[in-house]
Design a protein around this motif. Structure first.
Motif, PDB file in Angstrom:
ATOM      1  N   ASP A  52       0.834  -1.204   0.000  1.00  0.00           N
ATOM      2  CA  ASP A  52       0.000   0.000   0.000  1.00  0.00           C
ATOM      3  C   ASP A  52       0.868   1.254   0.000  1.00  0.00           C
ATOM      4  O   ASP A  52       0.634   2.196  -0.771  1.00  0.00           O
ATOM      5  CB  ASP A  52      -0.933  -0.039   1.222  1.00  0.00           C
ATOM      6  CG  ASP A  52      -2.006   1.024   1.145  1.00  0.00           C
ATOM      7  OD1 ASP A  52      -1.647   2.215   1.181  1.00  0.00           O
ATOM      8  OD2 ASP A  52      -3.196   0.679   1.056  1.00  0.00           O
ATOM      9  N   ARG A  53       1.898   1.258   0.853  1.00  0.00           N
ATOM     10  CA  ARG A  53       2.798   2.426   0.920  1.00  0.00           C
ATOM     11  C   ARG A  53       3.466   2.652  -0.432  1.00  0.00           C
ATOM     12  O   ARG A  53       3.587   3.786  -0.905  1.00  0.00           O
ATOM     13  CB  ARG A  53       3.868   2.197   1.986  1.00  0.00           C
ATOM     14  CG  ARG A  53       3.330   2.302   3.394  1.00  0.00           C
ATOM     15  CD  ARG A  53       4.319   3.070   4.295  1.00  0.00           C
ATOM     16  NE  ARG A  53       3.670   3.369   5.570  1.00  0.00           N
ATOM     17  CZ  ARG A  53       3.858   2.660   6.671  1.00  0.00           C
ATOM     18  NH1 ARG A  53       4.686   1.650   6.657  1.00  0.00           N
ATOM     19  NH2 ARG A  53       3.233   2.986   7.782  1.00  0.00           N
ATOM     20  N   ALA A  65       2.416   1.744  -3.342  1.00  0.00           N
ATOM     21  CA  ALA A  65       1.437   2.211  -4.336  1.00  0.00           C
ATOM     22  C   ALA A  65       1.192   3.705  -4.175  1.00  0.00           C
ATOM     23  O   ALA A  65       1.089   4.445  -5.154  1.00  0.00           O
ATOM     24  CB  ALA A  65       0.134   1.432  -4.188  1.00  0.00           C
ATOM     25  N   ARG A  66       1.114   4.137  -2.932  1.00  0.00           N
ATOM     26  CA  ARG A  66       0.873   5.572  -2.694  1.00  0.00           C
ATOM     27  C   ARG A  66       2.049   6.420  -3.168  1.00  0.00           C
ATOM     28  O   ARG A  66       1.881   7.580  -3.537  1.00  0.00           O
ATOM     29  CB  ARG A  66       0.641   5.819  -1.204  1.00  0.00           C
ATOM     30  CG  ARG A  66      -0.658   5.228  -0.702  1.00  0.00           C
ATOM     31  CD  ARG A  66      -1.015   5.898   0.597  1.00  0.00           C
ATOM     32  NE  ARG A  66      -1.822   5.045   1.456  1.00  0.00           N
ATOM     33  CZ  ARG A  66      -2.357   5.478   2.589  1.00  0.00           C
ATOM     34  NH1 ARG A  66      -2.163   6.697   2.995  1.00  0.00           N
ATOM     35  NH2 ARG A  66      -3.082   4.671   3.329  1.00  0.00           N
ATOM     36  N   HIS A 115       2.885   7.900  -7.286  1.00  0.00           N
ATOM     37  CA  HIS A 115       2.529   9.158  -7.920  1.00  0.00           C
ATOM     38  C   HIS A 115       3.721  10.101  -8.055  1.00  0.00           C
ATOM     39  O   HIS A 115       3.761  10.951  -8.940  1.00  0.00           O
ATOM     40  CB  HIS A 115       1.416   9.848  -7.130  1.00  0.00           C
ATOM     41  CG  HIS A 115       0.724  10.897  -7.927  1.00  0.00           C
ATOM     42  ND1 HIS A 115       1.091  12.220  -7.876  1.00  0.00           N
ATOM     43  CD2 HIS A 115      -0.283  10.822  -8.808  1.00  0.00           C
ATOM     44  CE1 HIS A 115       0.327  12.915  -8.686  1.00  0.00           C
ATOM     45  NE2 HIS A 115      -0.518  12.094  -9.272  1.00  0.00           N
ATOM     46  N   LEU A 138      -5.030  -1.301  -5.104  1.00  0.00           N
ATOM     47  CA  LEU A 138      -3.618  -1.059  -5.429  1.00  0.00           C
ATOM     48  C   LEU A 138      -3.381  -1.305  -6.924  1.00  0.00           C
ATOM     49  O   LEU A 138      -2.618  -0.577  -7.576  1.00  0.00           O
ATOM     50  CB  LEU A 138      -2.701  -1.976  -4.601  1.00  0.00           C
ATOM     51  CG  LEU A 138      -2.836  -1.874  -3.075  1.00  0.00           C
ATOM     52  CD1 LEU A 138      -1.775  -2.722  -2.391  1.00  0.00           C
ATOM     53  CD2 LEU A 138      -2.739  -0.443  -2.595  1.00  0.00           C
ATOM     54  N   VAL A 152      -4.521   1.722  -8.805  1.00  0.00           N
ATOM     55  CA  VAL A 152      -3.523   2.804  -8.732  1.00  0.00           C
ATOM     56  C   VAL A 152      -2.358   2.493  -9.676  1.00  0.00           C
ATOM     57  O   VAL A 152      -1.907   3.358 -10.444  1.00  0.00           O
ATOM     58  CB  VAL A 152      -3.011   2.969  -7.276  1.00  0.00           C
ATOM     59  CG1 VAL A 152      -1.793   3.879  -7.225  1.00  0.00           C
ATOM     60  CG2 VAL A 152      -4.113   3.523  -6.392  1.00  0.00           C
ATOM     61  N   HIS A 202      -1.087   4.613 -12.909  1.00  0.00           N
ATOM     62  CA  HIS A 202       0.300   5.098 -13.015  1.00  0.00           C
ATOM     63  C   HIS A 202       0.914   4.648 -14.344  1.00  0.00           C
ATOM     64  O   HIS A 202       1.596   5.427 -15.017  1.00  0.00           O
ATOM     65  CB  HIS A 202       1.112   4.547 -11.838  1.00  0.00           C
ATOM     66  CG  HIS A 202       2.565   4.881 -11.909  1.00  0.00           C
ATOM     67  ND1 HIS A 202       3.039   6.156 -11.699  1.00  0.00           N
ATOM     68  CD2 HIS A 202       3.645   4.123 -12.207  1.00  0.00           C
ATOM     69  CE1 HIS A 202       4.347   6.161 -11.849  1.00  0.00           C
ATOM     70  NE2 HIS A 202       4.750   4.941 -12.162  1.00  0.00           N
ATOM     71  N   PRO A 205      -1.876   2.432   6.216  1.00  0.00           N
ATOM     72  CA  PRO A 205      -2.481   1.680   5.113  1.00  0.00           C
ATOM     73  C   PRO A 205      -3.544   0.677   5.566  1.00  0.00           C
ATOM     74  O   PRO A 205      -4.462   0.373   4.827  1.00  0.00           O
ATOM     75  CB  PRO A 205      -1.288   0.950   4.506  1.00  0.00           C
ATOM     76  CG  PRO A 205      -0.119   1.776   4.839  1.00  0.00           C
ATOM     77  CD  PRO A 205      -0.414   2.383   6.168  1.00  0.00           C
ATOM     78  N   ALA A 255      -5.755   4.167  -0.956  1.00  0.00           N
ATOM     79  CA  ALA A 255      -4.682   4.493  -1.905  1.00  0.00           C
ATOM     80  C   ALA A 255      -5.277   5.053  -3.201  1.00  0.00           C
ATOM     81  O   ALA A 255      -4.729   5.965  -3.812  1.00  0.00           O
ATOM     82  CB  ALA A 255      -3.847   3.257  -2.200  1.00  0.00           C
ATOM     83  N   LEU A 256      -6.426   4.494  -3.584  1.00  0.00           N
ATOM     84  CA  LEU A 256      -7.086   4.940  -4.815  1.00  0.00           C
ATOM     85  C   LEU A 256      -7.638   6.362  -4.655  1.00  0.00           C
ATOM     86  O   LEU A 256      -7.507   7.197  -5.560  1.00  0.00           O
ATOM     87  CB  LEU A 256      -8.210   3.963  -5.158  1.00  0.00           C
ATOM     88  CG  LEU A 256      -8.827   4.012  -6.542  1.00  0.00           C
ATOM     89  CD1 LEU A 256      -7.778   4.003  -7.633  1.00  0.00           C
ATOM     90  CD2 LEU A 256      -9.793   2.845  -6.727  1.00  0.00           C
ATOM     91  N   GLU A 308      -6.481   8.590  -2.579  1.00  0.00           N
ATOM     92  CA  GLU A 308      -5.322   9.485  -2.511  1.00  0.00           C
ATOM     93  C   GLU A 308      -4.820   9.777  -3.932  1.00  0.00           C
ATOM     94  O   GLU A 308      -4.425  10.904  -4.236  1.00  0.00           O
ATOM     95  CB  GLU A 308      -4.226   8.827  -1.671  1.00  0.00           C
ATOM     96  CG  GLU A 308      -3.165   9.820  -1.255  1.00  0.00           C
ATOM     97  CD  GLU A 308      -2.242   9.296  -0.166  1.00  0.00           C
ATOM     98  OE1 GLU A 308      -2.710   8.557   0.713  1.00  0.00           O
ATOM     99  OE2 GLU A 308      -1.053   9.639  -0.212  1.00  0.00           O
ATOM    100  N   TRP A 309      -4.866   8.762  -4.761  1.00  0.00           N
ATOM    101  CA  TRP A 309      -4.451   8.953  -6.159  1.00  0.00           C
ATOM    102  C   TRP A 309      -5.344   9.989  -6.830  1.00  0.00           C
ATOM    103  O   TRP A 309      -4.875  10.880  -7.538  1.00  0.00           O
ATOM    104  CB  TRP A 309      -4.516   7.619  -6.901  1.00  0.00           C
ATOM    105  CG  TRP A 309      -4.145   7.746  -8.356  1.00  0.00           C
ATOM    106  CD1 TRP A 309      -4.967   8.048  -9.399  1.00  0.00           C
ATOM    107  CD2 TRP A 309      -2.837   7.614  -8.913  1.00  0.00           C
ATOM    108  NE1 TRP A 309      -4.261   8.097 -10.573  1.00  0.00           N
ATOM    109  CE2 TRP A 309      -2.954   7.840 -10.300  1.00  0.00           C
ATOM    110  CE3 TRP A 309      -1.584   7.328  -8.366  1.00  0.00           C
ATOM    111  CZ2 TRP A 309      -1.859   7.771 -11.156  1.00  0.00           C
ATOM    112  CZ3 TRP A 309      -0.502   7.260  -9.226  1.00  0.00           C
ATOM    113  CH2 TRP A 309      -0.640   7.493 -10.600  1.00  0.00           C
ATOM    114  N   GLN A 351      -4.363  13.419  -5.714  1.00  0.00           N
ATOM    115  CA  GLN A 351      -3.101  13.829  -6.341  1.00  0.00           C
ATOM    116  C   GLN A 351      -3.314  14.223  -7.807  1.00  0.00           C
ATOM    117  O   GLN A 351      -2.735  15.196  -8.296  1.00  0.00           O
ATOM    118  CB  GLN A 351      -2.086  12.685  -6.253  1.00  0.00           C
ATOM    119  CG  GLN A 351      -1.485  12.567  -4.853  1.00  0.00           C
ATOM    120  CD  GLN A 351      -0.736  11.271  -4.659  1.00  0.00           C
ATOM    121  OE1 GLN A 351      -1.028  10.272  -5.292  1.00  0.00           O
ATOM    122  NE2 GLN A 351       0.230  11.286  -3.756  1.00  0.00           N
TER     123      GLN A 351
END
Lengths: 310, 107
Positions: free
Chosen positions: A14-15, A17-18, A21, A182, A185, A189, B79, B87-88, B90-91, B94
């Motif tokens: 998770d970290r 994936a975050r 960005h 995840l 995301v 990306h 998390p 996470a999604l 947050e994406w 961003q």
């Protein structure tokens, strides 16, 4: 010696994936395909092999099974799984009639289960080139793949009599939802940074993952993931091919490799945890991990390779 | 005893404030890019917590400040402590912040 749990590995994923960005490094097609295959393997391991709708499933179980069944045609079939001719045809882009004919003629190995044909995954695997990501690859995307792959390996080591590692459908659905968010995301990306010619599959997975996250219920959490521990380095001793003494968590996949490869891994690794990330460093000589990786690659043992990657 | 901070609520409040700020920049013109952005930000805020209404007026000088504050709040959520799809979300925030940065440079 360090101990980790499936939950900690999910937390690491998770970290990572975050953090994607902030990365501008492009994701290549092989990197994406490895990730794609790892996520599919993770979902399959969470759900358990051979799981189908029975008509008596809980709402969460039913949603989890349907979500898995709707995964866009996977790049590799799930290891240890068997498929009906229709499912096999979908996997390799053929038709049911041709698969059935080939199976009956013996051109494809198939087994009869309750008079129905079942084709083992190995017969349908056309992408053995897709192997696990390596932790030696510092690319943020590959690190995410390694974290999910390692979690999958820990889960696989805790399967209850060849079923799923998790025994509660609500927890299975919640964990799948987390992994798929995840994946969503990671796919976004990749769409940002990848080459236009390679984006069909990431777009497909992004669309699928979005729908899947909405379809699954994630409210229950997954306390069982905390109980699935794994110790590094695995304290095994190898007697001959296919047998490891002690069978601590994580050793199971090592059993599938040759004595040469297993010994090479054992000689190579010292594990440590730095900032929540598992780091593998050479135990004796700088070339030892490289020798181990080469030995595992020559054994075609992606799961062991992934484990070693941790 | 001090009440623990609800970081999701903090993020939602910052997002609502950023949406308000974007609305002001839109000058009540529904065809303005800022008005559209205000709607996008509001959608993300509602996605994070559909029941949280904007209650506190945050003194953010710009839309970007509000979004940055929201991201900082989301970053504080472990998390495995928040929603599975954090996470999604947050994406999404961003992505919106990147768009806002570009929008702010337009004449």
């Amino acid at each position: 010696m360090n101990t980790t749990t499936a939950a900690l590995l999910l937390l690491t994923a998770d970290r990572l994936a975050r953090e994607l960005h902030t990365s501008t490094e492009p994701v290549t097609l092989p990197q994406w395909e490895t990730f794609d295959n790892t996520v599919y393997r993770c979902l399959h391991t969470l759900l358990g092999p051979g799981r189908k709708l029975t008509g008596h499933d809980s709402a969460e179980g039913s949603a989890a099974i349907r979500t898995f069944q709707h995964y866009p045609t996977p790049l590799r079939p799930a290891p240890g799984e068997t498929y009906s001719p229709t499912e096999a045809a979908r996997l390799i882009g053929s038709n049911t009639h041709r698969i059935t004919r080939d199976a009956i003629a013996g051109r494809i190995h198939a087994e009869r289960v309750d008079r129905a044909l079942r084709i083992p995954a190995e017969e349908l695997d056309h992408r053995p080139d897709l192997t696990a990501a390596m932790s030696t690859d510092a690319h943020p995307f590959s690190r995410l793949t390694v974290a999910i792959g390692a979690m999958t390996d820990v889960l696989a080591g805790h399967r209850v009599s060849a079923g799923a590692a998790l025994t509660d459908d609500r927890q299975i659905a919640a964990a799948m939802r987390h992994v798929l968010s995840l994946a969503a995301v990671a796919a976004r990306h990749t769409l940002h940074t990848g080459a236009v010619a390679d984006l069909d599959r990431p777009l497909l997975i992004a669309q699928y993952a979005d729908l899947a996250v909405d379809a699954l219920d994630g409210r229950s959490g997954y306390p069982q993931l905390w109980t699935m521990t794994s110790t590094n380095p695995p304290a095994w001793s190898v007697s001959n091919r296919g047998s490891a003494v002690g069978r601590p968590a994580g050793v199971r996949m090592i059993e599938a490799v040759s004595v040469r490869a297993a010994n090479a891994v054992r000689d190579a690794v010292t594990y440590s945890w730095v900032g929540g990330m598992p780091v593998v460093s050479p135990a004796h000589a700088r070339s030892a991990p490289r020798r181990a990786v080469a030995a595992l690659r020559s054994d075609s043992a992606p799961e062991a390779l992934c484990w070693f990657s941790m | 005893m001090q009440k623990p901070i609800n970081w999701v609520d903090e993020a939602v409040q910052s997002l609502h404030a950023a949406a308000d700020r974007a609305d002001v920049l839109g000058s009540a013109d529904v065809f303005s890019s800022w008005a559209a952005m205000a709607g996008q930000i509001g959608l993300v805020a509602s996605g994070l917590d559909p029941l949280a209404a904007p209650t506190i007026r945050r003194p953010w000088a710009s839309v970007d400040d509000g979004l940055t504050a929201a991201l900082e709040a989301l970053d504080r959520i472990g998390p495995l402590d928040g929603a599975d799809d954090l996470a999604l979300w947050e994406w999404h925030v961003q992505e919106i912040r990147d768009l806002v940065e570009r929008l702010a440079t337009l004449p």
